[in-house]
Design a protein around this motif. Structure first.
Motif, PDB file in Angstrom:
ATOM      1  N   ILE A 103       0.841  -1.203   0.000  1.00 10.80           N
ATOM      2  CA  ILE A 103       0.000   0.000   0.000  1.00 10.80           C
ATOM      3  C   ILE A 103       0.873   1.250   0.000  1.00 10.80           C
ATOM      4  O   ILE A 103       0.623   2.193  -0.749  1.00 10.80           O
ATOM      5  N   ARG A 104       1.910   1.263   0.825  1.00 11.92           N
ATOM      6  CA  ARG A 104       2.819   2.413   0.885  1.00 11.92           C
ATOM      7  C   ARG A 104       3.461   2.664  -0.483  1.00 11.92           C
ATOM      8  O   ARG A 104       3.620   3.814  -0.897  1.00 11.92           O
ATOM      9  N   ASP A 105       3.829   1.603  -1.179  1.00 17.14           N
ATOM     10  CA  ASP A 105       4.451   1.768  -2.496  1.00 17.14           C
ATOM     11  C   ASP A 105       3.521   2.483  -3.483  1.00 17.14           C
ATOM     12  O   ASP A 105       3.979   3.189  -4.373  1.00 17.14           O
ATOM     13  N   ILE A 106       2.221   2.322  -3.293  1.00 17.17           N
ATOM     14  CA  ILE A 106       1.247   2.970  -4.178  1.00 17.17           C
ATOM     15  C   ILE A 106       0.771   4.305  -3.606  1.00 17.17           C
ATOM     16  O   ILE A 106       0.687   5.300  -4.322  1.00 17.17           O
ATOM     17  N   GLN A 107       0.475   4.339  -2.318  1.00 16.66           N
ATOM     18  CA  GLN A 107      -0.139   5.509  -1.692  1.00 16.66           C
ATOM     19  C   GLN A 107       0.847   6.450  -0.991  1.00 16.66           C
ATOM     20  O   GLN A 107       0.482   7.557  -0.629  1.00 16.66           O
ATOM     21  N   GLY A 108       2.071   5.988  -0.731  1.00 17.91           N
ATOM     22  CA  GLY A 108       3.060   6.829  -0.068  1.00 17.91           C
ATOM     23  C   GLY A 108       3.159   6.621   1.430  1.00 17.91           C
ATOM     24  O   GLY A 108       4.141   7.022   2.046  1.00 17.91           O
ATOM     25  N   TYR A 109       2.170   6.008   2.047  1.00 20.47           N
ATOM     26  CA  TYR A 109       2.201   5.772   3.488  1.00 20.47           C
ATOM     27  C   TYR A 109       1.131   4.744   3.833  1.00 20.47           C
ATOM     28  O   TYR A 109       0.165   4.568   3.090  1.00 20.47           O
ATOM     29  N   SER A 110       1.296   4.055   4.957  1.00 18.68           N
ATOM     30  CA  SER A 110       0.283   3.102   5.409  1.00 18.68           C
ATOM     31  C   SER A 110       0.190   3.159   6.929  1.00 18.68           C
ATOM     32  O   SER A 110       1.087   3.680   7.595  1.00 18.68           O
ATOM     33  N   GLN A 111      -0.852   2.598   7.462  1.00 19.85           N
ATOM     34  CA  GLN A 111      -1.024   2.573   8.910  1.00 19.85           C
ATOM     35  C   GLN A 111       0.076   1.779   9.586  1.00 19.85           C
ATOM     36  O   GLN A 111       0.494   2.112  10.694  1.00 19.85           O
ATOM     37  N   GLN A 112       0.566   0.745   8.929  1.00 18.16           N
ATOM     38  CA  GLN A 112       1.653  -0.035   9.533  1.00 18.16           C
ATOM     39  C   GLN A 112       2.895   0.825   9.720  1.00 18.16           C
ATOM     40  O   GLN A 112       3.641   0.637  10.672  1.00 18.16           O
ATOM     41  N   ASP A 113       3.143   1.780   8.822  1.00 15.01           N
ATOM     42  CA  ASP A 113       4.284   2.682   8.972  1.00 15.01           C
ATOM     43  C   ASP A 113       4.181   3.488  10.259  1.00 15.01           C
ATOM     44  O   ASP A 113       5.174   3.717  10.941  1.00 15.01           O
ATOM     45  N   LEU A 114       2.990   3.934  10.584  1.00 10.80           N
ATOM     46  CA  LEU A 114       2.778   4.696  11.812  1.00 10.80           C
ATOM     47  C   LEU A 114       3.141   3.854  13.034  1.00 10.80           C
ATOM     48  O   LEU A 114       3.849   4.316  13.931  1.00 10.80           O
ATOM     49  N   VAL A 115       2.697   2.611  13.070  1.00 10.62           N
ATOM     50  CA  VAL A 115       3.004   1.726  14.190  1.00 10.62           C
ATOM     51  C   VAL A 115       4.506   1.442  14.248  1.00 10.62           C
ATOM     52  O   VAL A 115       5.137   1.572  15.303  1.00 10.62           O
ATOM     53  N   ALA A 116       5.097   1.076  13.118  1.00 14.36           N
ATOM     54  CA  ALA A 116       6.527   0.751  13.081  1.00 14.36           C
ATOM     55  C   ALA A 116       7.373   1.955  13.488  1.00 14.36           C
ATOM     56  O   ALA A 116       8.307   1.829  14.287  1.00 14.36           O
TER      57      ALA A 116
END
Length: 186
Positions: A103-116
């Motif tokens: 998702i990040r690769d397409i949208q630029g960010y994901s909720q998992q990034d926030l947690v990590a």
């Protein structure tokens, strides 16, 4: 036991971190220790330290395809040595690097990034320890109880925590009970 704070993260702390983890497991009656090991060097050191100590050692690798599609970073010979020494090698989907990365690769960010990234505020090793606790719980390799997780900053081990493991669908019910070792700077 006081928290061991290393001046800097890195592989120079590996043996001491593993010794701290073993001592804590024996003192607290913790039966499972989970160790991150990409290529296997840390896993091989862990086997030497944990051999015949009555603690179940689980070595967690990167998922196959982490860097290159179809490629596993731990070679089969190293995996065999760890298993011959009594360890279990687990390779599975990384909780904080799965669908969210796509998702990040397409949208630029994901909720998992926030947690990590929130966990990384305490250190890369804390993020990895938490992730591994969920991974091995997902696989049924540990019960939902206190375990010790060991990880590091890029290579080697410099972080050890007592964590109450839970599967990834209960990620926020995990509890980091104690930080046994971590670097001050990473």
């Amino acid at each position: 036991m006081e928290t061991r704070v290393f001046p800097k993260g890195g592989p120079q702390n590996t043996e001491e971190t593993l010794e701290i983890a073993l001592k804590a497991a024996l003192e607290r009656g913790i039966s499972h220790v989970v160790v991150a090991s990409t290529g296997g060097e840390t896993g091989l050191k862990a086997i030497q330290i944990f051999r015949d100590k009555g603690v179940k050692l689980i070595v967690v690798t990167h998922n196959t395809g982490f860097k290159e599609p179809g490629v596993q970073e731990m070679d089969p010979e190293t995996r065999e040595k760890i298993e011959a020494g009594g360890g279990i090698v687990y390779t599975g989907t990384m909780v904080l690097r799965n669908l969210g990365t796509a998702i990040r690769d397409i949208q630029g960010y994901s909720q998992q990034d926030l947690v990590a990234n929130t966990l990384r505020m305490l250190g890369e090793g804390i993020k990895v320890c938490t992730e591994m606790a969920a991974m091995v719980a997902d696989a049924g390799l540990v019960p939902p109880e206190d375990i010790i997780a060991v990880a590091g900053t890029r290579t080697g081990a410099d972080t050890a925590v007592v964590i109450h493991a839970q599967p990834s669908n209960m990620f926020f019910k995990m509890k980091i009970r104690e930080i046994l070792a971590k670097p001050r700077d990473w």
